[in-house]
Write a protein that holds these residues in place. Structure first.
Motif, PDB file in Angstrom:
ATOM      1  N   GLU A 156       0.496  -0.952  -0.067  1.00  0.00           N
ATOM      2  CA  GLU A 156       0.502  -0.680  -0.199  1.00  0.00           C
ATOM      3  C   GLU A 156       0.561   1.053  -0.184  1.00  0.00           C
ATOM      4  OE1 GLU A 156      -3.090   0.648  -0.033  1.00  0.00           O
ATOM      5  OE2 GLU A 156      -3.668  -1.346   0.331  1.00  0.00           O
ATOM      6  N   THR A 157       0.724   2.260  -1.277  1.00  0.00           N
ATOM      7  CA  THR A 157       1.840   3.368  -1.245  1.00  0.00           C
ATOM      8  C   THR A 157       0.870   4.632  -0.085  1.00  0.00           C
ATOM      9  OG1 THR A 157       2.220   2.415  -3.575  1.00  0.00           O
ATOM     10  CG2 THR A 157       2.615   4.915  -2.488  1.00  0.00           C
ATOM     11  N   ALA A 158      -0.296   4.184  -0.353  1.00  0.00           N
ATOM     12  CA  ALA A 158      -0.978   5.951   0.097  1.00  0.00           C
ATOM     13  C   ALA A 158      -1.225   4.700   1.637  1.00  0.00           C
ATOM     14  CB  ALA A 158      -2.339   5.871  -0.307  1.00  0.00           C
ATOM     15  N   PRO A 159      -1.214   5.893   3.068  1.00  0.00           N
ATOM     16  CA  PRO A 159      -1.571   6.134   4.185  1.00  0.00           C
ATOM     17  C   PRO A 159      -3.234   5.270   4.367  1.00  0.00           C
ATOM     18  CG  PRO A 159      -0.326   7.255   4.601  1.00  0.00           C
ATOM     19  CD  PRO A 159      -0.327   7.630   2.675  1.00  0.00           C
ATOM     20  N   GLY A 160      -3.476   4.404   5.446  1.00  0.00           N
ATOM     21  CA  GLY A 160      -4.459   4.164   5.763  1.00  0.00           C
ATOM     22  C   GLY A 160      -4.622   3.874   7.355  1.00  0.00           C
ATOM     23  N   PRO A 161      -5.836   3.715   7.989  1.00  0.00           N
ATOM     24  CA  PRO A 161      -6.132   3.987   9.323  1.00  0.00           C
ATOM     25  C   PRO A 161      -6.652   2.756   9.622  1.00  0.00           C
ATOM     26  CG  PRO A 161      -8.370   4.667   8.460  1.00  0.00           C
ATOM     27  CD  PRO A 161      -7.242   4.370   6.871  1.00  0.00           C
ATOM     28  N   VAL A 162      -5.926   2.273  10.787  1.00  0.00           N
ATOM     29  CA  VAL A 162      -5.611   1.081  11.516  1.00  0.00           C
ATOM     30  C   VAL A 162      -6.358   1.262  12.948  1.00  0.00           C
ATOM     31  CG1 VAL A 162      -4.109  -0.229  12.833  1.00  0.00           C
ATOM     32  CG2 VAL A 162      -3.793   0.778  10.718  1.00  0.00           C
ATOM     33  N   VAL A 163      -7.386  -0.157  12.794  1.00  0.00           N
ATOM     34  CA  VAL A 163      -8.450   0.237  14.154  1.00  0.00           C
ATOM     35  C   VAL A 163      -7.635   0.024  15.785  1.00  0.00           C
ATOM     36  CG1 VAL A 163     -10.795  -0.384  14.628  1.00  0.00           C
ATOM     37  CG2 VAL A 163     -10.844   0.766  12.671  1.00  0.00           C
ATOM     38  N   VAL A 164      -7.636   0.318  16.412  1.00  0.00           N
ATOM     39  CA  VAL A 164      -7.090  -0.456  17.289  1.00  0.00           C
ATOM     40  C   VAL A 164      -8.410  -0.566  18.497  1.00  0.00           C
ATOM     41  CG1 VAL A 164      -5.766  -0.456  20.120  1.00  0.00           C
ATOM     42  CG2 VAL A 164      -5.073   0.559  17.730  1.00  0.00           C
ATOM     43  N   GLU A 165      -8.389  -1.434  19.286  1.00  0.00           N
ATOM     44  CA  GLU A 165     -10.273  -1.324  19.439  1.00  0.00           C
ATOM     45  C   GLU A 165      -9.955  -2.664  20.480  1.00  0.00           C
ATOM     46  OE1 GLU A 165     -14.593  -0.614  17.797  1.00  0.00           O
ATOM     47  OE2 GLU A 165     -14.112  -2.634  17.545  1.00  0.00           O
TER      48      GLU A 165
END
Length: 434
Positions: free
Chosen positions: A112-121
């Motif tokens: 993945e070149t573009a940053p994406g959000p990570v869910v910390v739950e």
């Protein structure tokens, strides 16, 4: 009269609280305004570089020239791994790069070149703010509010080692999972560092914990832990039983920082002494040329680098690269060793008090064959191998930069650099607009 005084005191107390709250609100607003002026820059080894066919670049960076990351406004933390990168903005974790073994922590393509959000739950649905992050070879770690540790990525294998997640299992983990063993012990995690297949933690009491592949003593616990894989975190008890400090003899050292290279680890004390352990195949333990005759040589317990304190040098900061260490003394001199170039701590700059010394160094960082020094006034220096794509000194620079060289301020839009993260051949810098 007493009632009047009580009422007056109550009103004064309320006014004081209101003034205090107003002061806090103003400070919070000022802090928020400062964060919104922060920006993130990425660079490193790109696909444009010539590389051997049998050593392809994992998730190459966009460019060797620092580029702004649109999602990085207000960034508070950043980290790089062997083939992936991460940062935190507004308490939200973002990742990008290679996703082998699920190390991005989110649903993603293999790269993945573009940053994406990570869910910390958490299991109850609570999503805590992320404060600190660390990335390793194929695994990742984050510390959330309250000092809770989360890990994900490569669980391990028989051939390449296991246990870096500290979750008690060998399976890959595709999203952040809480390390409940620390929660059950009441341990608050302050720092985390990720190596190739091991992880090092420093808790709020100054205790060090390690997990993962123990080969070559990289866990610092000796015994069985230096021969196999440890699937859960356990304490490095060396500092409880040894008082080998030169600058603070007879006392248990207070550890203030930990870091990890590919197959070794390090810990810095409040008195500025450095202990290292693990493999020494590149001279990264700084024990001299003589031991290099044995490529299998290692230290299974923390080893104090005595030459520096014996000469009166305390350290302000240090960083582990893949196979080398860079450190800065309280006098502002930079020392380096490892990478089969220097086999013991070697000064590569003069102390800050000299005309040619670098003034105000507050942090050092290291990747694979590259190093950085950051100053209090926001200047960033780099040195090492140009082929890493990390030096950011322009296309016409020398192939090998032997001494710290100032990265032109215009590279970062003449903004002040406030933090730097490096690993392998990937870099992230946090800047602050005037």
């Amino acid at each position: 009269m007493a009632m009047m005084q009580f009422a007056l005191g109550r009103r004064c107390g309320a006014s004081a609280r209101l003034l205090g709250q107003t002061g806090l609100s103003r400070r919070a607003a000022a802090s928020h305004a400062g964060l919104t002026r922060r920006q993130l820059w990425r660079w490193g080894a790109s696909s444009l570089q010539d590389r051997p066919a049998d050593r392809p670049l994992e998730a190459p960076e966009l460019s060797e020239v620092p580029q702004l990351v649109a999602e990085g406004v207000g960034v508070t933390a950043a980290a790089c791994g062997s083939g992936h990168s991460a940062f935190v903005a507004g308490g939200q974790l973002y990742t990008y790069g290679a996703n082998s073994h699920g190390k991005l922590g989110r649903q993603a393509n293999s790269e993945e070149t573009a940053p994406g959000p990570v869910v910390v739950e958490a299991s109850d649905g609570h999503r805590p703010a992320v404060h600190r992050i660390a990335l390793g070879g194929n695994h990742s770690a984050a510390i959330t509010e309250g000092g809770v540790l989360w890990t994900w990525g490569y669980g391990g294998s028989f051939w390449y080692g296991a246990g870096a997640l500290g979750l008690g299992k060998r399976s890959d983990v595709a999203s952040p999972e809480m390390v409940t063993s620390f929660v059950h012990r009441g341990v608050e995690v302050q720092q985390v560092a990720c190596g190739g297949v091991h992880t090092v933690v420093l808790d709020s009491q100054g205790k060090i914990w390690t997990t993962g592949q123990g080969l070559y003593g990289r866990l610092g616990r000796g015994g069985i832990a230096s021969r196999g894989d440890e699937l859960e975190f356990a304490e490095v008890e060396y500092f409880k039983h040894s008082t080998d400090s030169v600058l603070n003899p007879g006392e248990e050292p207070q550890i203030v920082k930990v870091d990890a290279g590919d197959n070794f680890s390090g810990a810095l004390s409040a008195h500025g002494e450095l202990w290292v352990w693990g493999r020494n195949d590149y001279g990264q333990l700084g024990m001299g040329r003589a031991v290099m005759a044995d490529q299998e040589f290692c230290m299974k317990y923390p080893f104090l680098i005595r030459t520096l304190p014996i000469e009166g040098h305390g350290l302000r900061d240090f960083a582990c690269g893949d196979h080398h260490v860079v450190a800065v003394t309280t006098a502002g001199a930079i020392y380096e060793w490892g990478d089969r170039q220097y086999f013991e701590p070697t000064s590569i700059t003069l102390p800050a008090r000299y005309q040619d010394g670098i003034k105000g160094i507050v942090k050092v960082a290291a990747g694979k064959r590259c190093s950085f020094a950051l100053t209090s006034d926001g200047k960033l220096y780099s040195w090492g191998d140009k082929a890493t794509g990390c030096l950011a000194l322009g296309a016409d620079g020398d192939d090998q930069v032997q001494r710290p060289t100032l990265i032109p301020p215009e590279t970062f839009g003449n903004q002040r650099v406030v933090d730097i993260a490096v690993s392998k051949n990937r870099c992230l810098a946090i800047t602050e607009e005037p």
